[in-house]
Design an enzyme around this catalytic site. Structure first.
Site, PDB file in Angstrom:
ATOM      1  CG  HIS A  23      -2.172   0.823   1.045  1.00  0.00           C
ATOM      2  ND1 HIS A  23      -2.236   1.920   0.213  1.00  0.00           N
ATOM      3  CD2 HIS A  23      -3.399   0.706   1.595  1.00  0.00           C
ATOM      4  CE1 HIS A  23      -3.453   2.440   0.266  1.00  0.00           C
ATOM      5  NE2 HIS A  23      -4.179   1.723   1.084  1.00  0.00           N
TER       6      HIS A  23
ATOM      7  CE1 TYR B  65      -9.015   7.252   6.730  1.00  0.00           C
ATOM      8  CE2 TYR B  65     -10.034   6.198   4.845  1.00  0.00           C
ATOM      9  CZ  TYR B  65      -8.970   6.870   5.399  1.00  0.00           C
ATOM     10  OH  TYR B  65      -7.870   7.161   4.632  1.00  0.00           O
TER      11      TYR B  65
ATOM     12  CB  THR C 201      -6.425   9.087   0.487  1.00  0.00           C
ATOM     13  OG1 THR C 201      -5.558   8.861   1.603  1.00  0.00           O
ATOM     14  CG2 THR C 201      -6.203   8.027  -0.571  1.00  0.00           C
TER      15      THR C 201
END
Length: 792
Positions: free
Chosen positions: A489, A607, A620
């Site tokens: 990630h 979230y 993000t």
């Protein structure tokens, strides 16, 4: 002095050896240096790469003008200057005079013939004019892109100012379709730093439905103290960073959220992408490898050559493409305190690594300078399987050596210690280096996933030891021809690899790829099979290293056993939601709030990920779904005495608020990245902040993300029924907390389906993915029922 000189010569020799130009040998008689000349192929490859770099640098420098346009402008300047009279403006005007006197200050200029002088000065003036066009274009476009008011225009409305702005942006990006991938990076605006007042106000609003009056009073006191004391100082540091950094938060986000994390990557960080739910083009894993890997390599070449099309919003507004750079040949290397992302530039890596039956094989994907095509890749995989089968028959099963991948699934500090102890040199060091330098990792899994849930579970974790979680991309091939992807990630968010996977899966939708036997059909005129190029990687594990690997296998197995992952396909999609005249994403978010309330008896901090790629190096931002308006809607929904009309009104208010927060997040007006950056500054400067410590430690019990669909133009499932049959169920991730928490990834797949990937911890008795999925399905139907004719 002699000893120091010898050490210096050794260091020079080692550095030269890494470059491939010098080899160093030592002997009892002294030090010998042998000069070698690089192979012609290596020299040609290097020259070719340098040519591409130089060409791209020129194209960047003059964009939006192309090279031919620059040459034409320069030629025009030369022709006009040579054809003009000495007294003309071109020869005697103020600009010409300034350029002339500046050139005369250069040594030797006056010795040149007059014609050569004029040609040189005209060329300089022409190039300067082209560069001026570039500077003006970038500056004006950046100013235009800084305005995000277009995001807030209600759907269907087109105010004149938005129309004029859009026309101006389109005029400046009209050449983006033919531009290099990173040509518009310099035109993207910097992420703005929100005001402290706006961020703290939004923070208080987001927690209000989750606190009682006493708790809210304490929160307000902390905010007031923050604004009066340390807040302005921290904000000034952040503002100063925003002046020179391309993005004031991204480098810290990557470093502190990802690379300093010590938790296992498997489940906690990595995410997965599933294959198509229904489309099964072949049952041969080798053939499927040929097709998909060919597409992945095509995508890699587009990135390397910078021909990958820039992603645009509404075919007008460019998105940041920076994350694409590190898609291939990138590895997260473990460290004792923090990890490091290691990326090889184009041409430095020319192989993949395949794990089959516990044997690691390095497999080059180039042959004589050319990328292998699908037919050739299938043949290489078939040969690889035969070679490994023969190797195991002769040498036996690899045992612990085949489970080394478990080390990448565990605690990062422990992996760093084991890596340093047993994998930093010798046979193990060389084999590990081959894996970490690979373009990507391929795991050939003997499993045969029968449905989307099976795919999701295997793609997320495998068996814990048969993936390489450190690689940017791990492709998984199953025995029944199904494929999947597991992604590290830290280097990028899911939008980036999802676009690549979509390209690989859809680029041949209108062509026949496989024959009747399920094998890749060879290309016309290029059907040559290349010799098998695979090399099995050896390992030499001492007893202590084997024990470390087996401990990692046990730890990974325990993590896997603690995750419940379920996939759910809802029978209707955004087509029905649009009939309610509501945002499909907000509709789903409201349904999930209702589902969580029914599941846990309370709401929670939620979230939702939003992209900030409208800004340079954007990643993000968080959309905090839960709000007072959401709470009012959920309570009204659960109160049978409230009329449907009032519930619909409450839903509309909640949806409108959520849409506004999503737009704020996209336009750089979110609150969580700002809070995070302020906290980093406070820690770095040694400034204590009770408010920031409290705000940053908030627990996300419901973590959600909408997956993208149709990032390419290769297919259109909304109009082509055959394409609709090939829709992927998307991907997902693990739970982000140990309490009653859920990780939910969802995809609005066309007009008629919504996919949900729901994960939770088995060890938490309060959560159940199976139960939550049922609550999601019921909540969606109940919210939609508000708009039925009977309800109205």
């Amino acid at each position: 002095m002699a000893e120091a000189r010898s050490i210096a010569m050794v260091n020079m020799g080692l550095a030269a050896r890494r470059s491939g130009a010098v080899e160093l040998f030592t002997s009892d008689q002294g030090l010998t240096i042998k000069i070698t000349i690089p192979k012609p192929k290596m020299m040609a490859r290097s020259l070719k790469r340098k040519y591409h770099v130089m060409r791209n640098t020129l194209l960047y420098s003059f964009f939006p003008l192309g090279i031919l346009s620059v040459i034409a402008v320069v030629a025009l300047f030369i022709a006009v200057v040579l054809g003009s009279d000495r007294s003309s403006w071109w020869r005697s005007g103020r600009p010409a005079t300034i350029i002339w006197y500046a050139a005369c200050a250069m040594p030797g200029f006056e010795l040149l013939p007059l014609t050569v002088q004029l040609v040189g000065l005209a060329t300089t003036a022409g190039l300067a004019s082209c560069l001026a066009v570039m500077v003006v274009q970038r500056y004006v476009l950046r100013m235009l892109l800084n305005w995000t008011g277009w995001l807030y225009v209600p759907r269907g409305q087109k105010p004149w100012r938005v129309v004029a702005w859009s026309m101006a942006v389109k005029a400046l990006t009209v050449s983006a379709k033919q531009a290099l991938t990173f040509s518009l990076q310099g035109s993207l605006p910097r992420l703005p730093v929100p005001s402290l007042e706006a961020t703290t106000r939004k923070y208080l609003e987001s927690i209000e439905p989750l606190r009682d009056e006493g708790e809210m009073a304490e929160e307000r006191e902390r905010v007031e103290a923050f604004l009066a004391n340390e807040g302005p100082t921290l904000q000034r540091y952040l503002w100063l960073k925003s002046l020179w950094a391309p993005n004031y938060v991204t480098d810290w986000w990557e470093k502190y959220v990802y690379l300093r994390g010590r938790s296992p990557l498997m489940i906690n960080s990595n995410y997965y992408i599933n294959d198509s739910s229904m489309y099964r083009p072949t049952s041969s894993p080798a053939a499927r490898a040929g097709d998909i890997i060919e597409g992945m390599l095509e995508y890699m070449r587009m990135i390397d050559h910078e021909t990958l099309e820039i992603q645009m919003v509404n075919n007008t507004i460019p998105l940041c493409m920076e994350q694409s750079r590190r898609m291939f040949a990138t590895t997260r290397v473990p460290g004792l305190e923090h990890d490091t992302l290691v990326h090889l530039e184009a041409g430095e890596s020319r192989h993949i690594v395949v794990l089959y039956r516990g044997v690691f094989t390095a497999l080059p994907v180039f042959y004589k300078g050319h990328l292998l095509d699908g037919y050739q890749i299938e043949n290489q995989f078939t040969c690889l399987q035969e070679a490994v089968d023969a190797y195991i028959e002769e040498h036996g099963e690899p045992g612990t050596a085949g489970k080394i991948g478990a080390l990448t699934a565990g605690n990062r500090t422990r992996w760093a210690e084991v890596r340093e102890e047993y994998f930093s040199s010798g046979v193990n060091g060389r084999s590990l280096e081959v894996i970490e330098r690979a373009l990507f990792f391929v795991a050939m899994d003997p499993a045969k996933p029968a449905n989307d849930t099976d795919m999701g579970r295997l793609n997320l974790t495998g068996r814990g030891y048969d993936r390489w979680f450190d690689k940017s991309i791990t492709m998984v091939l199953y025995a029944n021809g199904v494929m999947g992807v597991n992604c590290e990630h830290s280097w990028a968010d899911a939008l980036c690899p999802a676009r690549m996977v979509e390209h690989a899966m859809t680029r041949h939708f209108n062509q026949k790829v496989f024959d009747e036997n399920g094998s890749v059909i060879p290309r016309d005129g290029f059907t040559k099979r290349v010799p098998y190029q695979g090399t099995i990687l050896p390992w030499d594990l001492p007893v202590a290293a084997q024990a470390a690997v087996e401990d990692a296998v046990l730890a990974a197995s325990a993590l896997i056993a603690d995750v419940e992952l379920q996939l759910y396909q809802h029978p209707w999609g955004k087509g029905r939601i649009k009939g309610c005249r509501l945002s499909p994403d907000a509709f789903v978010q409201m349904a999930m709030q209702l589902a969580y309330y029914r599941d846990q008896g309370e709401l929670c901090l939620t979230y939702e990920a939003s992209t900030t790629r409208l800004f340079r190096n954007g990643r993000t931002e968080t959309v905090r779904t839960c709000s007072s308006a959401v709470k009012a809607f959920v309570e009204a929904m659960e109160d049978e005495s409230v009329p449907a009309s009032e519930v619909r009104a409450a839903l509309q208010t909640a949806v409108d608020g959520h849409v506004l927060k999503f737009k704020d997040a996209m336009s750089g007006r979110g609150l969580d990245r700002h809070l995070f950056a302020l906290y980093v500054v406070s820690v770095g400067r040694g400034i204590e902040s009770e408010f920031l410590a409290q705000a940053i430690s908030s627990e996300w019990r419901l973590s959600t993300s909408q997956q993208p669909q149709r990032q390419t133009d290769n297919w259109d499932p909304s109009t082509n029924p055959e394409h609709a049959q090939r829709v992927s169920s998307g991907g997902g991730f693990g739970p982000v907390a140990d309490t009653a928490a859920y990780g939910v990834s969802y995809m609005l797949a066309g007009e008629h389906t919504i996919y949900f990937h729901v994960s939770s911890k088995v060890s938490c008795p309060l959560s159940s993915s199976t139960r939550f999925i049922k609550n999601i399905g019921r909540a969606l139907d109940d919210v939609l029922a508000l708009f039925d004719e009977d309800a109205q």
